[in-house]
Each structure stands twice: as structure tokens, then as C-alpha cells.
Design an enzyme around this catalytic site. Structure first.
Site, PDB file in Angstrom:
ATOM      1  N   GLY A  68       0.937  -1.297   0.022  1.00 42.32           N
ATOM      2  CA  GLY A  68       0.106  -0.106  -0.005  1.00 42.32           C
ATOM      3  C   GLY A  68       0.783   1.159  -0.073  1.00 42.32           C
ATOM      4  O   GLY A  68       0.256   2.413  -0.299  1.00 42.32           O
ATOM      5  N   ASP A  69       2.120   1.164   0.435  1.00 34.50           N
ATOM      6  CA  ASP A  69       2.985   2.291   0.336  1.00 34.50           C
ATOM      7  C   ASP A  69       4.465   1.940  -0.113  1.00 34.50           C
ATOM      8  O   ASP A  69       5.401   2.554   0.405  1.00 34.50           O
ATOM      9  CB  ASP A  69       3.018   2.945   1.643  1.00 34.50           C
ATOM     10  CG  ASP A  69       3.649   4.384   1.657  1.00 34.50           C
ATOM     11  OD1 ASP A  69       3.543   5.180   0.475  1.00 34.50           O
ATOM     12  OD2 ASP A  69       4.111   4.920   2.829  1.00 34.50           O
TER      13      ASP A  69
END
Length: 148
Positions: free
Chosen positions: A47-48
Site C-alpha cells: 500500500g505504500d
């Protein structure tokens, strides 16, 4: 949890590391395998993911900040995976690594679906999110939860 580094000094992020061409290719291939393994085995999307959340130590990549990962059943999982793929592709493009995949091809390699297909799946029924938790987090399978 243990320190990744030497002499009480943490390893450099991929962004801080100076890699030769062979090491850049190695890092790119490791990251692709790790993203796929995270998705297929742990059922998570980082996600990041970017060069700032990957450590490079002794010719090995390590993902950090994994606690913010989302389950692949989460409504945002495909969007976050797409962003992760774009970040990784952009970074290695800047390093001129030969033979890297386009973000949409990396996405398909990891998830098994095209970006467009993933978007259609989300649009098809955005009122119901099918949540299939990882075996590591819950013994419950195929639970549906409705959006509020």
C-alpha cells in the site's frame, strides 16, 4: 524483530543505496517476487511500497512499514497495488534497469487480473466488499460485509 544493518546502524533504504547494474536487476527481481508472495501467500498489499520503504542489505531487499498493509479483500487493495506497481516501475525506470515490466503488467503478474478488470470488479458491486481474511489473522472464510 531485529535490526537490519550492521554495527547498530540500520541498512540504507533502496533510495539511499548505490547499486551497480547487476544489483539493480537483482533488487528489481527480488521486489517483484516479494510483492507477489505478499499478495499470494499473506494475502496483503503493502500500500505504500517505494524505494523509501525497502531496505537494501547484503544484496537483499527488505520491505519495511508492512504494518500498514491491507488485506487483498479490502476495497482499496487494487488501487494500492496499482500505486505500488507504479512506484516500483518508476524508480527502476529512472535507474535504467533493462527489461522491467510496465506497471499494468507488474499488476497482472502479481494479482492475476488486469487493472481494467480490477476496476470493473469494483464498479460491478461497490456496495458489497468480499472480505477473505488471511489465515494468519482469522479462521473465518468468505465473510461479506456491507459498506455503510
Amino acid at each position: 524483530m531485529s535490526l537490519i544493518g550492521e554495527d547498530d546502524k540500520p541498512a540504507n533504504t533502496l533510495k539511499e543505496s548505490v547499486l551497480n547494474e547487476e544489483e539493480r536487476i537483482l533488487a528489481y527481481n527480488q521486489i517483484n517476487k516479494m510483492m507477489k508472495r505478499l499478495y499470494k501467500e499473506a494475502r496483503l498489499v503493502h500500500g505504500d511500497l517505494s524505494e523509501y520503504n525497502i531496505l537494501w542489505h547484503q544484496n537483499q531487499c527488505y520491505f519495511i512499514d508492512v504494518t500498514q498493509s491491507v488485506d487483498i479483500g479490502d476495497q482499496l487493495a487494487y488501487q494500492l497495488l496499482q500505486r505500488d506497481c507504479e512506484n516500483i516501475t518508476d524508480f527502476f525506470n529512472k535507474l535504467r534497469v533493462p527489461g522491467i515490466l510496465l506497471p499494468e503488467d507488474l499488476f497482472r503478474t502479481i494479482s492475476g487480473v488486469d487493472v481494467e478488470e480490477a476496476e470493473m470488479l469494483l464498479k460491478k458491486d461497490s456496495s458489497v466488499v468480499t472480505y477473505v481474511p488471511s489465515p494468519m489473522t482469522s479462521p473465518v472464510k468468505n465473510v461479506e460485509r456491507r459498506k455503510s
